[in-house]
Each structure stands twice: as C-alpha cells, then as structure tokens.
Design an enzyme around this catalytic site. Structure first.
Site, short mmCIF file in Angstrom:
data_model
loop_
_atom_site.label_atom_id
_atom_site.label_comp_id
_atom_site.label_asym_id
_atom_site.label_seq_id
_atom_site.Cartn_x
_atom_site.Cartn_y
_atom_site.Cartn_z
N HIS A 43 6.89 12.75 5.97
CA HIS A 43 5.47 12.22 5.50
C HIS A 43 4.50 13.21 5.16
O HIS A 43 3.44 12.85 4.80
CB HIS A 43 5.01 11.37 6.71
CG HIS A 43 5.74 10.08 7.11
ND1 HIS A 43 6.40 9.13 6.12
CD2 HIS A 43 6.43 9.84 8.09
CE1 HIS A 43 6.94 8.37 6.60
NE2 HIS A 43 7.36 8.52 7.85
N ASP A 56 15.77 7.87 6.61
CA ASP A 56 14.97 7.22 7.77
C ASP A 56 14.31 6.03 7.60
O ASP A 56 14.05 5.66 6.38
CB ASP A 56 13.66 8.34 7.81
CG ASP A 56 12.99 8.24 9.00
OD1 ASP A 56 12.16 7.19 9.09
OD2 ASP A 56 12.68 8.98 10.09
N HIS A 70 11.56 4.93 7.54
CA HIS A 70 10.14 4.86 6.98
C HIS A 70 10.45 5.81 5.38
O HIS A 70 10.95 6.91 5.55
CB HIS A 70 9.27 5.64 7.72
CG HIS A 70 8.97 5.19 8.98
ND1 HIS A 70 9.59 5.30 10.13
CD2 HIS A 70 8.07 4.11 9.39
CE1 HIS A 70 9.42 4.24 11.24
NE2 HIS A 70 8.26 3.82 10.76
N ASP A 95 15.78 6.04 13.25
CA ASP A 95 15.25 5.07 13.51
C ASP A 95 15.62 3.80 12.85
O ASP A 95 15.11 2.74 13.06
CB ASP A 95 13.50 5.32 13.52
CG ASP A 95 13.27 5.86 12.03
OD1 ASP A 95 14.11 6.27 11.27
OD2 ASP A 95 12.01 6.25 12.05
#
Length: 344
Positions: free
Chosen positions: A123, A160, A162, A249
């Site tokens: 990120h 991931d 996200h 995740d």
C-alpha cells in the site's frame, strides 16, 4: 536451496494493540523453527536499503518525512498506519531484505526465496504511508531487478485480499512491470482502488491488470484468476522474474476481510505460481510477506508455502478446513474479464 530473509530489526516496528504488530512475525518464525523447516532453508543476510535504492520508488521528501516521524514516540500517521521509533530502520531493512531475495534468485544462490519482513509494503505510495505500510518492499525489489539485475521484464502477482494500490501506482507508467492483482472489492473495502478499469497509464497502459472479487469469493475464484487470467497474460509478457505479494488475509477466518479462501486453496495457488515460474523464467520466483492477521492462519500459510518451495507439497496441511458458509464464486465474471484481456 530455498532461501529466506529475516532479521530481528523487523520487530522494532511495533504497536501491540494494532493488528499489524511484531507478534505476527514472531509467530511465523516460531512455527518455522518448531517444524524444522527453518533449518532446511538458506538464511540470507539483510542489509538496509540505501537512499539511492529507495528513491527508485519513493520521493526524497517522503523519505525525509518518514525518518523524522521515527524520531517521535509511537503514533498514528493516518487512521490505521503507525510509526514507532524503530520503524524507519525496520522499513529500510525490509526493502533491503526484499532486494536480497531477488538477488539470490537471480544469481542462482537460491532456487526461490521468501522475504519474511514487516512492515508490509504494497500500500505504500511513492509519497505516502498507507494501510499499515511505510515503504514498498516488493516495488523496491522489482526496481532493483530492472536497474541492477539486468532484467527487462518483471511480473508482480499480488494475491493479498487488499488491492496493492501503492505497487500499482509506482509502476503504472512502466511497461517493464506487469502488475496483476486479485483482491476483494466493494465500495466500502480498503483501499477503494483496484477496479478492472484501472489498466495503467502512458507506456504502461495494459500492464496493470486488476481482478476485483466480491465478498464471499473462495478457492475457485482465486484459482480461476491464476489459470484464466494470470497464466495467459504471463505467457504473453514472458517475465524474467516473478515476484509475489503474498498476503494471507483472503483466508475465510481473517478478521479484516470477507473472502472464503482456504489453506488448501492458498497452497494450490503457490504450486501453480511455482510451476509458472519454472515454465517461463527458469524457476525464478520470490515471495514477499504482506497481510494476514490471524496468527495461526498466517503461520500455517507460510509453512505450506515453504513446503511447496522445498518440493514437499504433499506435507502441506489444512487443519482449519473449509469455511462454515459455502463460498460465493462468480466465475462467469472472471471468464468475461479473461476474454476482454485476451481480445486486447
């Protein structure tokens, strides 16, 4: 051998009450040691990334700001990202470890590598900390491989839950990097980016591929992405190195996400990525730890990853089992996106 990069400096970045805390990596390393797998791997030395290396993916002004923030007591720099007194050195070392893994694979020192690092990185934008991330580890490794490793084409696959908005932004204009991300996506899910319409800019147009999945998606969706989107696009791109943002995740028991992937599904993804690397780039592949906040899931996922890399995938286990609610897989949407990409 299978190599890994780890250093205790990664534990200096810590806020125990935060989901992304030092306990994640402590749990992983303890499980690898107890299983005997750590002893079967080559441990790489970790050297912090230097300023010139960091400036390939981050702005000088941001790097100065981050260093200054680490001179203060532990504090939040946005609603969910913190900086502690040890954060700057930990982040420098995380990028350095990522590069070390890429270098080991490219030089033949290792057949494959795992960067067991934190803080995570995908990120982190060129000029902003975000989403638990301070510096973009995998982007630093990719940029090094292009600048110093003699490569022209690097594939980054991000599984991931996200979207890796920072990695996408760093390479959006660069046709030497094919960035493919599969992630949960809806109007309220962090970071709010990663629609299939985001395809890169300028010379990099078409070298960003996002596969957004609705909440509830499971193993079948993820494997369909690998088989029908990632693999054909990778064959077309012909990468010389594959780098993987390995966030664990997507698992159904994760507290911060709403996907339904299993440990068995994650293991199968790893097997197919390794096979793809063997087919396209002499097996050159490195994995970089991103998210994963259920410590048992996280530790078992890394154990299974290592078993696959060691050629012992038959020993991988899924003691947690399937989700209590059946996955909601929309395979037609994935197949339609695959057709659109193939047409281009």
């Amino acid at each position: 051998p299978v190599a890994y990069a780890y250093d205790d400096i990664f534990l200096a970045h810590d806020l125990p009450s935060h989901p992304e805390n030092a306990g994640r990596l402590v749990a992983i390393m303890s499980t690898l040691a107890e299983s005997g797998l750590a002893a079967k791997m080559l441990r790489l030395d970790v050297i912090p990334a230097d300023r010139a290396t960091l400036e390939r993916v981050h702005t000088p002004r941001y790097l100065d700001w981050l260093r200054a923030q680490s001179n203060r007591p532990t504090h939040l720099v946005d609603r969910d990202t913190y900086v502690s007194p040890g954060s700057y050195e930990a982040a420098l070392s995380a990028v350095g470890a990522a590069i070390r893994c890429a270098r080991a694979v490219l030089s033949g020192e290792a057949g494959s590598a795992v960067a067991l690092v934190r803080p995570p990185g995908h990120h982190a934008r060129p000029d902003q900390a975000m989403g638990f991330c301070l510096l973009n580890n995998i982007a630093g490794a990719a940029a090094w491989a292009l600048a110093k490793g003699g490569l022209d084409r690097v594939l980054i696959f991000d599984f991931d839950a996200h979207h890796g908005n920072g990695t996408q932004e760093i390479f959006a204009n660069d046709p030497r990097v094919l960035y493919v991300s599969v992630h949960q996506y809806d109007w309220s899910f962090f970071p709010g980016t990663g629609s299939s319409a985001e395809r890169g800019t300028g010379p990099g147009q078409g070298y960003t591929i996002n596969v957004p999945l609705p909440p509830g998606s499971g193993d079948d969706s993820y494997l369909a992405v690998v088989d029908t989107i990632l693999r054909p696009q990778a064959i077309r791109f012909r990468p010389q190195l594959i780098l993987v943002s390995a966030g664990y995740d997507p698992h159904w028991r994760e507290p911060l996400t709403s996907l339904n992937v299993t440990l068995s599904g994650l293991t199968t993804i790893t097997q197919r990525l390794v096979a793809l690397a063997e087919e396209l780039c002499q097996g050159r592949i490195a994995f970089f730890l991103e998210g994963g906040y259920d410590r048992e899931v996280l530790s078992l996922s890394v154990v299974n990853l290592v078993l696959v890399l060691l050629g012992q995938s038959h020993l991988a286990q899924d003691p947690i089992g399937p989700p209590p609610v059946p996955p909601r897989d929309d395979l037609e949407s994935i197949e339609e996106l695959a057709r659109v990409l193939d047409a281009r």
